[in-house]
Design a protein around this motif. Structure first.
Motif, mmCIF file in Angstrom:
data_model
loop_
_atom_site.group_PDB
_atom_site.id
_atom_site.type_symbol
_atom_site.label_atom_id
_atom_site.label_comp_id
_atom_site.label_asym_id
_atom_site.label_seq_id
_atom_site.Cartn_x
_atom_site.Cartn_y
_atom_site.Cartn_z
ATOM 1 N N LYS A 155 -15.620 -80.070 -16.161
ATOM 2 C CA LYS A 155 -16.117 -79.443 -14.931
ATOM 3 C C LYS A 155 -14.987 -79.036 -13.998
ATOM 4 O O LYS A 155 -15.049 -79.282 -12.788
ATOM 5 C CB LYS A 155 -17.075 -80.382 -14.190
ATOM 6 N N TYR A 188 -0.122 -79.281 -15.391
ATOM 7 C CA TYR A 188 -1.277 -80.172 -15.585
ATOM 8 C C TYR A 188 -1.906 -79.923 -16.964
ATOM 9 O O TYR A 188 -2.430 -80.848 -17.590
ATOM 10 C CB TYR A 188 -2.289 -79.966 -14.450
ATOM 11 N N THR A 209 -19.487 -89.315 -12.218
ATOM 12 C CA THR A 209 -18.189 -89.927 -12.448
ATOM 13 C C THR A 209 -18.227 -91.331 -12.995
ATOM 14 O O THR A 209 -17.743 -91.592 -14.084
ATOM 15 C CB THR A 209 -17.410 -89.963 -11.139
ATOM 16 N N GLU A 259 1.730 -86.865 -9.238
ATOM 17 C CA GLU A 259 2.533 -86.026 -8.363
ATOM 18 C C GLU A 259 3.839 -86.742 -7.991
ATOM 19 O O GLU A 259 3.878 -87.971 -7.930
ATOM 20 C CB GLU A 259 1.760 -85.708 -7.078
ATOM 21 N N ARG A 308 -16.514 -78.680 -1.361
ATOM 22 C CA ARG A 308 -15.798 -79.620 -2.238
ATOM 23 C C ARG A 308 -15.069 -80.679 -1.406
ATOM 24 O O ARG A 308 -15.073 -81.853 -1.732
ATOM 25 C CB ARG A 308 -14.810 -78.846 -3.121
ATOM 26 N N ILE A 364 -17.694 -83.102 0.318
ATOM 27 C CA ILE A 364 -18.246 -84.090 -0.623
ATOM 28 C C ILE A 364 -17.198 -85.150 -0.957
ATOM 29 O O ILE A 364 -17.505 -86.345 -1.038
ATOM 30 C CB ILE A 364 -18.766 -83.391 -1.895
ATOM 31 N N GLN A 370 -16.999 -87.440 2.049
ATOM 32 C CA GLN A 370 -18.220 -88.214 2.281
ATOM 33 C C GLN A 370 -18.483 -89.245 1.183
ATOM 34 O O GLN A 370 -19.070 -90.290 1.430
ATOM 35 C CB GLN A 370 -19.435 -87.265 2.368
ATOM 36 N N THR A 371 -18.106 -88.893 -0.051
ATOM 37 C CA THR A 371 -18.437 -89.795 -1.158
ATOM 38 C C THR A 371 -17.253 -90.639 -1.618
ATOM 39 O O THR A 371 -17.433 -91.599 -2.359
ATOM 40 C CB THR A 371 -18.933 -88.988 -2.372
ATOM 41 N N ARG A 404 -15.113 -89.578 -3.623
ATOM 42 C CA ARG A 404 -14.848 -89.142 -5.001
ATOM 43 C C ARG A 404 -14.580 -87.643 -5.008
ATOM 44 O O ARG A 404 -15.294 -86.881 -4.355
ATOM 45 C CB ARG A 404 -16.062 -89.389 -5.896
ATOM 46 N N ALA A 405 -13.582 -87.215 -5.772
ATOM 47 C CA ALA A 405 -13.390 -85.786 -5.965
ATOM 48 C C ALA A 405 -14.574 -85.293 -6.793
ATOM 49 O O ALA A 405 -14.800 -85.804 -7.894
ATOM 50 C CB ALA A 405 -12.078 -85.525 -6.694
ATOM 51 N N PRO A 406 -15.360 -84.353 -6.275
ATOM 52 C CA PRO A 406 -16.639 -84.039 -6.916
ATOM 53 C C PRO A 406 -16.534 -83.481 -8.334
ATOM 54 O O PRO A 406 -17.434 -83.689 -9.129
ATOM 55 C CB PRO A 406 -17.277 -83.019 -5.966
ATOM 56 N N LEU A 407 -15.471 -82.784 -8.649
ATOM 57 C CA LEU A 407 -15.382 -82.199 -9.983
ATOM 58 C C LEU A 407 -14.848 -83.185 -11.007
ATOM 59 O O LEU A 407 -15.360 -83.302 -12.111
ATOM 60 C CB LEU A 407 -14.489 -80.954 -9.971
ATOM 61 N N THR A 408 -13.814 -83.887 -10.636
ATOM 62 C CA THR A 408 -13.180 -84.769 -11.609
ATOM 63 C C THR A 408 -13.727 -86.187 -11.563
ATOM 64 O O THR A 408 -13.596 -86.933 -12.520
ATOM 65 C CB THR A 408 -11.664 -84.856 -11.353
ATOM 66 N N GLY A 409 -14.305 -86.552 -10.407
ATOM 67 C CA GLY A 409 -14.820 -87.910 -10.284
ATOM 68 C C GLY A 409 -13.746 -88.933 -9.975
ATOM 69 O O GLY A 409 -14.024 -90.131 -9.874
ATOM 70 N N GLN A 410 -12.525 -88.478 -9.787
ATOM 71 C CA GLN A 410 -11.453 -89.416 -9.460
ATOM 72 C C GLN A 410 -11.606 -89.908 -8.017
ATOM 73 O O GLN A 410 -12.122 -89.186 -7.163
ATOM 74 C CB GLN A 410 -10.088 -88.740 -9.630
ATOM 75 N N LYS A 431 -2.853 -87.767 -0.202
ATOM 76 C CA LYS A 431 -1.427 -87.414 -0.195
ATOM 77 C C LYS A 431 -1.049 -86.688 -1.497
ATOM 78 O O LYS A 431 -0.322 -85.688 -1.465
ATOM 79 C CB LYS A 431 -0.574 -88.666 -0.023
ATOM 80 N N ALA A 432 -1.568 -87.207 -2.597
ATOM 81 C CA ALA A 432 -1.248 -86.572 -3.884
ATOM 82 C C ALA A 432 -1.779 -85.139 -3.934
ATOM 83 O O ALA A 432 -1.080 -84.226 -4.387
ATOM 84 C CB ALA A 432 -1.837 -87.391 -5.026
ATOM 85 N N LYS A 460 0.303 -81.740 -4.260
ATOM 86 C CA LYS A 460 -0.068 -80.779 -5.312
ATOM 87 C C LYS A 460 -0.250 -79.380 -4.706
ATOM 88 O O LYS A 460 0.215 -78.380 -5.259
ATOM 89 C CB LYS A 460 -1.356 -81.237 -5.990
#
Lengths: 503, 120
Positions: free
Chosen positions: A38, A54, A118, A336, B62, B65, B68-69, B71-77, B85-86, B90
């Motif tokens: 995704k 990446y 996730t 990073e 994005r 979310i 609020q959550t 979690r990064a919504p696409l990767t779930g990390q 910071k990372a 990036k």
């Protein structure tokens, strides 16, 4: 007034590109890895299919997304479904604007979406705010026993396949048929992982036309075996026995140079150090081989690989090794760099340098496994050095290789040939989806000298569609097309408009 | 009657607590964004910066979310301060991101503030 096609061709190519620029809109790419994780194509690619750092990390992670892996499947986890979840949490969430103050109901649904996507906490979040009971989103179907069953069986929820096609039109003033629009290829790709433990990858060339050599236009992906066949098909045992070592087996491109054959801006021209051949020998650096390879990322920035190749009908093992190190930028595990944001900008904040070296030794020729038949063999080696430098919008790729073949013409009287091939390519990112490059190649493969100047403009109007305009100015000096033909000088001027797409 | 009053008071308190728990969000889908009015005035310029720069590559939905959550919504990390910071680094290094170190620093501080506000 009669117009010469030679004069109007550049105009046609330019206008075609301009038209594509004007009609393009944003869109999401959808091939296998994008579907599975995704994420946009641009997460791993510059201008597809060229990889960014990446994408390289994802490749080295055996197609397991950054930060994952090493864990066995947990029964409570559900397979990722963020696409459905995201769809559910947008307008379907309430049908009304988010009112602020957290809008608890909608935000719970947002959480449900993200969490389901996730960490598998579907059950808990569903209890707070169950999704609409549509056929597709019913828990029993969306995240129920079926998903858990798939997970336990380590089968990817999404079928991990995609297709890619390429269409090329070219103009070669020296050819009898100056314009050639008949070049096309269609390929099936599959890739992914099973429970973050086993990675897999395969390509199958369903259809292609034309072949590449120095005397004609290079039209088709040259990493293939130039026939309808499997290009690569391999499995990877990630972190075997809990070690950093990955074991890779099958038909694969041995890890030699820094870049895989399709990891380039150009749609047609492979990097000469990886694609050149010597005499009758078909060996190329980028050639897929039947191999067993061990590789590992150590200390995040050092990558080592080594392997054994068993050539069909040859009772002689071949071997290779690779070492590369990355200075600056994200490391090989996509972490990073630790940049102090409170300090002023420094050149080292943006500078990334990757250096790599490799070696390969082998034997090919007529089969040496037939009893009573004396084989004609060619023993050879290649050794090369690569460098990849990235600074802000600039990128430079350097590749050089030298080799020796003791009988590349496979004749009864052996005549050794040394080869020296080098390439340097400079790139500039005009836009995120528009990159220009200029490459120079020098090739001394024992039959003469060839220099190539290849400017390329690559553009992705959509993330999964690439348009590339290229020109190849190829100057051959004292070059013999075959071992017995006379040496001659000639120049090729070849323009190509190529479109590549994946879905 | 006392029970009814107590219940009402509890509901009011609970609702108030929820209402104050996060930075307000307005819009939906691609238009979703933090409500600048609910952000401390000192962060308004950073909010403007974020709303201009970040949408170059992705929607503000994005970011909302993620905050609020957690979690990064696409990767779930996980999306915590370390991740912020990372991501900042990036984006700093990303070709054509059109953001300098000063701007990245401002946005990292802003998102840390939003994460803190979201936890309250």
């Amino acid at each position: 007034m009669k117009l010469s096609l030679n004069k109007i061709m550049p105009g046609i190519l330019f206008n075609a590109l301009l038209l594509l620029l004007l009609v393009s809109t944003n869109a999401q790419a959808i091939p296998a890895f994008t579907r599975a994780h995704k994420v946009e194509c641009s997460t791993c690619h510059t201008v597809y299919p060229e990889l960014n750092e990446y994408g390289e990390a994802f490749l080295k992670s055996s197609y397991v997304y950054f930060g994952k892996g090493g864990k066995s499947a947990k029964p409570k986890e559900t397979a990722p479904q963020p696409a459905k979840a995201a769809a559910a949490l947008k307008p379907a969430a309430s049908g009304a604007d988010i009112k602020g103050a957290g809008d608890a109901d909608t935000l719970n649904k947002l959480k449900a979406g993200a969490m389901r996507a996730t960490d598998g906490s579907y059950e808990e979040t569903a209890a707070v705010s169950p999704p609409p009971q549509t056929e597709e989103s019913h828990p029993a179907k969306a995240a129920g026993p079926k998903a858990e069953g798939l997970l336990l069986a380590a089968i990817p929820e999404q079928l991990p396949i995609s297709f890619s096609g390429s269409l090329h039109g070219s103009y070669n003033g020296n050819a009898v048929n100056e314009f050639d629009f008949s070049s096309r290829a269609f390929k099936l790709n599959a890739g992914g992982n099973f429970s973050d433990t086993i990675g897999f990858f395969g390509t199958y060339l369903i259809y292609t036309e034309n072949a590449a050599n120095i005397s004609n236009t290079s039209q088709t992906p040259t990493n293939m075996t130039q026939k309808n066949d499997i290009g690569e098909l391999f499995l990877i045992w990630r972190h075997a026995l809990g070690t950093p070592i990955n074991l890779k087996i099958g038909r694969l491109q041995p890890k030699l140079g820094l870049w895989k054959s399709n990891n380039k801006l150009s749609v047609t021209n492979s990097l000469a150090p990886y694609s050149y051949t010597v005499g009758q020998s078909v060996f190329r650096i980028e050639q897929p081989q039947d191999a067993l390879e061990a590789n590992a990322v150590l200390a995040n920035r050092l990558f080592l690989a080594g392997g054994v190749v068993n050539r069909k009908h040859q009772n002689a093992k071949e071997g290779y090794g690779h070492i590369s190190y990355k200075f600056g930028g994200a490391d090989f595990n996509a972490n990073e760099p630790d940049i102090d944001l409170n300090k002023d900008e420094s050149i080292f904040d943006f500078l990334t340098v990757t250096v790599g070296g490799y070696g390969y030794f082998g034997t090919n020729g007529t089969p040496n496994t037939t009893a009573g038949v004396s084989p004609t063999q060619n023993k050879f080696y290649r050794t090369g050095l690569d460098l990849d430098l990235l600074y802000k919008l600039f990128r430079v790729k350097l590749a050089g290789v030298m080799g020796r073949d003791d009988n590349p013409e496979l004749s009864l009287t052996k005549k050794a040939v040394k080869s020296y091939v080098a390439a340097v390519e400079g790139q500039y990112s005009f836009l995120q989806n528009l990159i220009g490059s200029l490459r120079f190649e020098y090739q001394d493969d024992g039959r003469g000298y060839v220099r190539r100047y290849i400017p390329t403009l690559g553009y992705t109007p959509l993330e999964n569609v690439k348009v590339a305009v290229e020109y190849k100015h190829e100057i051959a000096t004292s070059y013999r097309l075959t071992s017995t033909s006379p040496a001659q000088d000639f120049t090729n001027r070849i323009g190509t408009l190529g479109v590549t797409f994946s879905f | 009657m006392k029970r009814l009053l107590l219940l009402t008071a509890l509901i009011t308190l609970a609702t108030y607590s929820l209402a104050d728990a996060r930075v307000k969000v307005k819009g939906r889908g691609d238009k979703m964004n933090f409500d600048p009015e609910s952000v401390d005035a000192s962060f308004r310029p950073s909010m403007d910066l974020m709303s201009k720069k970040c949408i170059k590559c992705h929607t503000m939905e994005r970011t909302v979310i993620a905050i609020q959550t957690g979690r990064a919504p696409l990767t779930g990390q996980p999306f915590d301060k370390q991740a912020v910071k990372a991501y900042g680094i990036k984006m700093l290094r990303k070709p054509n991101s059109d953001m300098n170190k000063q701007e990245i620093r401002e946005l990292v501080v802003l998102m840390n503030y939003l994460l803190d506000e979201n936890k309250r």
